[in-house]
Design a protein around this motif. Structure first.
Motif, PDB file in Angstrom:
ATOM      1  N   MET A   1       0.847  -1.188   0.000  1.00 17.84           N
ATOM      2  CA  MET A   1       0.000   0.000   0.000  1.00 17.84           C
ATOM      3  C   MET A   1       0.885   1.240   0.000  1.00 17.84           C
ATOM      4  O   MET A   1       1.980   1.225   0.541  1.00 17.84           O
ATOM      5  N   ARG A   2       0.375   2.292  -0.615  1.00 14.24           N
ATOM      6  CA  ARG A   2       1.134   3.537  -0.715  1.00 14.24           C
ATOM      7  C   ARG A   2       0.205   4.721  -0.477  1.00 14.24           C
ATOM      8  O   ARG A   2      -0.931   4.724  -0.933  1.00 14.24           O
ATOM      9  N   THR A   3       0.705   5.709   0.258  1.00 11.41           N
ATOM     10  CA  THR A   3      -0.046   6.936   0.470  1.00 11.41           C
ATOM     11  C   THR A   3       0.827   8.125   0.092  1.00 11.41           C
ATOM     12  O   THR A   3       2.043   8.079   0.259  1.00 11.41           O
ATOM     13  N   SER A   4       0.212   9.154  -0.425  1.00 14.04           N
ATOM     14  CA  SER A   4       0.961  10.365  -0.754  1.00 14.04           C
ATOM     15  C   SER A   4       0.374  11.578  -0.027  1.00 14.04           C
ATOM     16  O   SER A   4       0.762  12.710  -0.280  1.00 14.04           O
ATOM     17  N   ASN A   5      -0.584  11.309   0.899  1.00  8.24           N
ATOM     18  CA  ASN A   5      -1.212  12.421   1.625  1.00  8.24           C
ATOM     19  C   ASN A   5      -1.322  12.131   3.120  1.00  8.24           C
ATOM     20  O   ASN A   5      -2.313  12.443   3.749  1.00  8.24           O
ATOM     21  N   THR A  14       1.851  -3.008  -6.378  1.00  8.95           N
ATOM     22  CA  THR A  14       2.513  -4.309  -6.390  1.00  8.95           C
ATOM     23  C   THR A  14       3.926  -4.158  -6.929  1.00  8.95           C
ATOM     24  O   THR A  14       4.237  -3.221  -7.646  1.00  8.95           O
ATOM     25  N   ILE A  15       4.768  -5.087  -6.536  1.00 10.02           N
ATOM     26  CA  ILE A  15       6.128  -5.152  -7.047  1.00 10.02           C
ATOM     27  C   ILE A  15       6.205  -6.419  -7.876  1.00 10.02           C
ATOM     28  O   ILE A  15       6.129  -7.520  -7.342  1.00 10.02           O
ATOM     29  N   SER A  16       6.307  -6.263  -9.169  1.00 14.44           N
ATOM     30  CA  SER A  16       6.332  -7.406 -10.077  1.00 14.44           C
ATOM     31  C   SER A  16       7.476  -8.351  -9.719  1.00 14.44           C
ATOM     32  O   SER A  16       8.613  -7.927  -9.554  1.00 14.44           O
ATOM     33  N   GLY A  17       7.168  -9.621  -9.562  1.00 10.77           N
ATOM     34  CA  GLY A  17       8.179 -10.606  -9.228  1.00 10.77           C
ATOM     35  C   GLY A  17       8.394 -10.802  -7.745  1.00 10.77           C
ATOM     36  O   GLY A  17       9.207 -11.623  -7.349  1.00 10.77           O
ATOM     37  N   MET A  18       7.671 -10.051  -6.915  1.00 10.44           N
ATOM     38  CA  MET A  18       7.818 -10.201  -5.466  1.00 10.44           C
ATOM     39  C   MET A  18       6.490 -10.565  -4.831  1.00 10.44           C
ATOM     40  O   MET A  18       5.445 -10.114  -5.260  1.00 10.44           O
ATOM     41  N   TYR A  19       6.561 -11.366  -3.809  1.00 10.00           N
ATOM     42  CA  TYR A  19       5.407 -11.698  -2.995  1.00 10.00           C
ATOM     43  C   TYR A  19       5.873 -11.852  -1.552  1.00 10.00           C
ATOM     44  O   TYR A  19       7.054 -11.979  -1.294  1.00 10.00           O
ATOM     45  N   ASN A  50       7.186   3.214  -8.441  1.00 11.51           N
ATOM     46  CA  ASN A  50       7.662   2.142  -9.323  1.00 11.51           C
ATOM     47  C   ASN A  50       8.806   1.415  -8.649  1.00 11.51           C
ATOM     48  O   ASN A  50       9.575   2.015  -7.906  1.00 11.51           O
ATOM     49  N   TRP A  51       8.923   0.127  -8.949  1.00 11.21           N
ATOM     50  CA  TRP A  51       9.920  -0.731  -8.303  1.00 11.21           C
ATOM     51  C   TRP A  51      10.686  -1.529  -9.339  1.00 11.21           C
ATOM     52  O   TRP A  51      10.146  -1.896 -10.369  1.00 11.21           O
TER      53      TRP A  51
END
Length: 71
Positions: A1-5, A14-19, A50-51
């Motif tokens: 999860m990401r917040t900018s406020n 999501t980070i492609s290739g990671m779980y 982005n990751w």
């Protein structure tokens, strides 16, 4: 999860290739590292928007729970 406020609204990211991400560490407002299942280490240079997965593989780091960026 990401917040900018400051947590008022949250977005799924999501980070492609990671779980099973175990830990996220901020070096500064832009550079973020995440580590998880299978020894995967990911890096973001734009605050988690982005990751890129820097390392992924089954090794002795199979359960990498913690990472500490130094500089």
């Amino acid at each position: 999860m990401r917040t900018s406020n400051g947590g008022l609204n949250w977005n799924t990211n999501t980070i492609s290739g990671m779980y099973d991400i175990f830990m996220v560490r901020y070096l500064n407002a832009s550079t973020v590292f995440a580590c998880g299942q299978g020894g995967a280490v990911a890096k973001s240079t734009n605050g988690g928007l982005n990751w890129s997965v820097s390392y992924q593989g089954e090794t002795y780091f199979n359960m990498l729970y913690c990472i500490q960026p130094l500089n």
